[in-house]
Design a protein around this motif. Structure first.
Motif, short mmCIF file in Angstrom:
data_model
loop_
_atom_site.label_atom_id
_atom_site.label_comp_id
_atom_site.label_asym_id
_atom_site.label_seq_id
_atom_site.Cartn_x
_atom_site.Cartn_y
_atom_site.Cartn_z
N THR A 1 0.81 -1.21 0.00
CA THR A 1 0.00 0.00 0.00
C THR A 1 0.85 1.27 0.00
OG1 THR A 1 -0.08 0.23 2.43
CG2 THR A 1 -1.68 -1.25 1.41
N GLN A 2 2.18 1.13 0.08
CA GLN A 2 3.06 2.27 0.30
C GLN A 2 3.80 2.67 -0.99
OE1 GLN A 2 3.26 3.42 3.91
NE2 GLN A 2 1.40 2.27 3.47
N PRO A 3 3.65 3.90 -1.45
CA PRO A 3 4.40 4.33 -2.63
C PRO A 3 5.91 4.13 -2.50
CG PRO A 3 2.65 5.90 -2.18
CD PRO A 3 2.66 4.93 -1.03
N LEU A 4 6.45 4.31 -1.29
CA LEU A 4 7.89 4.15 -1.11
C LEU A 4 8.36 2.75 -1.52
CD1 LEU A 4 10.45 5.63 -0.03
CD2 LEU A 4 9.98 4.52 2.18
N THR A 5 7.52 1.75 -1.31
CA THR A 5 7.86 0.38 -1.67
C THR A 5 8.20 0.25 -3.15
OG1 THR A 5 6.41 -0.51 0.05
CG2 THR A 5 6.97 -2.01 -1.77
N PHE A 6 7.59 1.08 -3.99
CA PHE A 6 7.68 0.90 -5.44
C PHE A 6 8.61 1.90 -6.12
CE2 PHE A 6 3.62 -0.76 -3.95
CZ PHE A 6 3.75 -2.08 -4.36
N ALA A 7 9.40 2.60 -5.33
CA ALA A 7 10.44 3.44 -5.93
C ALA A 7 11.34 2.55 -6.78
CB ALA A 7 11.24 4.12 -4.83
N ARG A 8 11.58 2.96 -8.02
CA ARG A 8 12.32 2.12 -8.96
C ARG A 8 13.16 2.98 -9.88
NH1 ARG A 8 8.85 2.30 -13.64
NH2 ARG A 8 6.78 3.07 -13.04
N PRO A 9 14.27 2.43 -10.39
CA PRO A 9 15.18 3.24 -11.20
C PRO A 9 14.56 3.80 -12.47
CG PRO A 9 16.24 1.20 -10.48
CD PRO A 9 14.79 1.08 -10.14
N ASP A 10 13.56 3.11 -13.02
CA ASP A 10 12.96 3.55 -14.28
C ASP A 10 11.66 4.32 -14.06
OD1 ASP A 10 11.63 1.31 -13.35
OD2 ASP A 10 11.25 0.48 -15.35
N ALA A 11 11.48 4.86 -12.87
CA ALA A 11 10.27 5.65 -12.59
C ALA A 11 10.30 6.95 -13.38
CB ALA A 11 10.19 5.96 -11.09
N PRO A 12 9.14 7.50 -13.68
CA PRO A 12 9.09 8.80 -14.36
C PRO A 12 9.58 9.90 -13.42
CG PRO A 12 6.90 8.14 -13.67
CD PRO A 12 7.78 6.97 -13.41
N PRO A 13 9.92 11.07 -13.94
CA PRO A 13 10.32 12.19 -13.07
C PRO A 13 9.24 12.51 -12.04
CG PRO A 13 10.81 12.68 -15.36
CD PRO A 13 9.99 11.43 -15.36
N VAL A 14 9.69 12.91 -10.86
CA VAL A 14 8.78 13.16 -9.74
C VAL A 14 9.08 14.51 -9.11
CG1 VAL A 14 8.25 12.42 -7.37
CG2 VAL A 14 8.35 10.72 -9.20
#
Length: 285
Positions: free
Chosen positions: A200-213
């Motif tokens: 349920t946590q966005p932090l869990t899904f931080a990934r190198p290929d994420a879009p700019p934030v």
């Protein structure tokens, strides 16, 4: 339905309309040169699965932003946030403003699935209203920021819509991104049933290929502490993601989104910074 059952929703709607943000929508000044170009377009079968579109007059090939309002995953209405969508649209975007299903009628992950479905539907609609679906970002405030970051970072949600690469940038205002354990009513009711709370946590899904934030937070926020944005920004940067963090001294949880209104815009340059981020990232997309 009992008489009490009829009255309770009406009282809830009245209370929301009389809230500070609801009053901004009702009587606050609006940005000129922008209009609502579509109202309550369905993206699903449920009455809350609809969205509005806002665009500057004469819009042509503008970047698109889908904006999710907050409300603790259990309240809120797009009819109270037209002023915020209009403010963002006036900065040079076509803006989609969805409703989504809320607790107690649904629990996680239904409202995140709604956010993904609304984003995919917005991409289908904006081309006829001056927007470019290939340059699309998502944004939100509070629980809406949680939705925006979940669908931007956890690829399963957009993949389920058939548009896995649609989101090109994401912005979160005063969002909860790491809020374990569930120890307040809003999070317990929305997420307490989940077997693996990390899902349920966005932090869990931080990934190198994420879009700019882009992440913004008021340092005086006692509803969602600024630590959430700091943690997510730090983790994304460690992974090499293009992440930007703005902390606003003395701004509260409500202040952050209220600065979108012309009435409070001089208090902090939140709208200008969010808009600049989306123009830079979406025009590079």
């Amino acid at each position: 339905m009992t008489r009490r059952g009829l009255i309770a929703p009406a009282l809830g709607a009245l209370a929301a309309a009389c809230s500070p943000l609801g009053l901004l929508n009702a009587v606050g000044p609006r940005d000129r040169g922008v209009r609502r170009v579509a109202r309550s377009i369905p993206y699903g079968d449920h009455p809350r699965q609809t969205l509005d579109l806002y665009a500057p007059e004469g819009a042509t090939d503008l970047p698109t932003v889908v904006f999710f309002y907050g409300g603790g995953w259990d309240s809120g209405s797009k009819d109270l946030y037209g002023w915020a969508a209009q403010a963002l649209a006036a900065q040079g975007f076509v803006v989609a403003l969805p409703d989504y299903r809320v607790v107690p009628e649904v629990v996680f992950p239904a409202f995140v699935e709604d956010a993904a479905a609304a984003t995919a539907r917005a991409a289908e609609l904006v081309a006829d209203r001056g927007g470019d679906p290939s340059r699309l970002g998502v944004a939100g405030h509070s629980a809406g920021a949680h939705l925006a970051m979940m669908i931007a970072l956890d690829p399963r949600y957009m993949r389920a819509t058939g548009k896995p690469d649609l989101i090109r940038a994401a912005a979160g205002l005063a969002g909860p991104y790491e809020f374990l354990p569930f120890n307040v009513a809003a999070s317990i009711n929305a997420f307490g049933h989940v077997d693996d709370p990390l899902q349920t946590q966005p932090l869990t899904f931080a990934r190198p290929d994420a879009p700019p934030v882009w992440l913004g937070h008021g340092t005086a926020d006692v509803t969602v502490h600024d630590e959430d944005s700091i943690l997510l920004d730090t983790r994304l940067r460690e992974l090499g993601v293009r992440s930007e963090l703005s902390l606003y001294p003395d701004l509260t949880h409500e202040d952050l989104i209220a600065t979108f209104s012309p009435l409070f815009r001089k208090k902090a340059a939140v709208l200008a910074e969010v808009s600049d981020f989306f123009h830079r990232t979406l025009n590079d997309a």
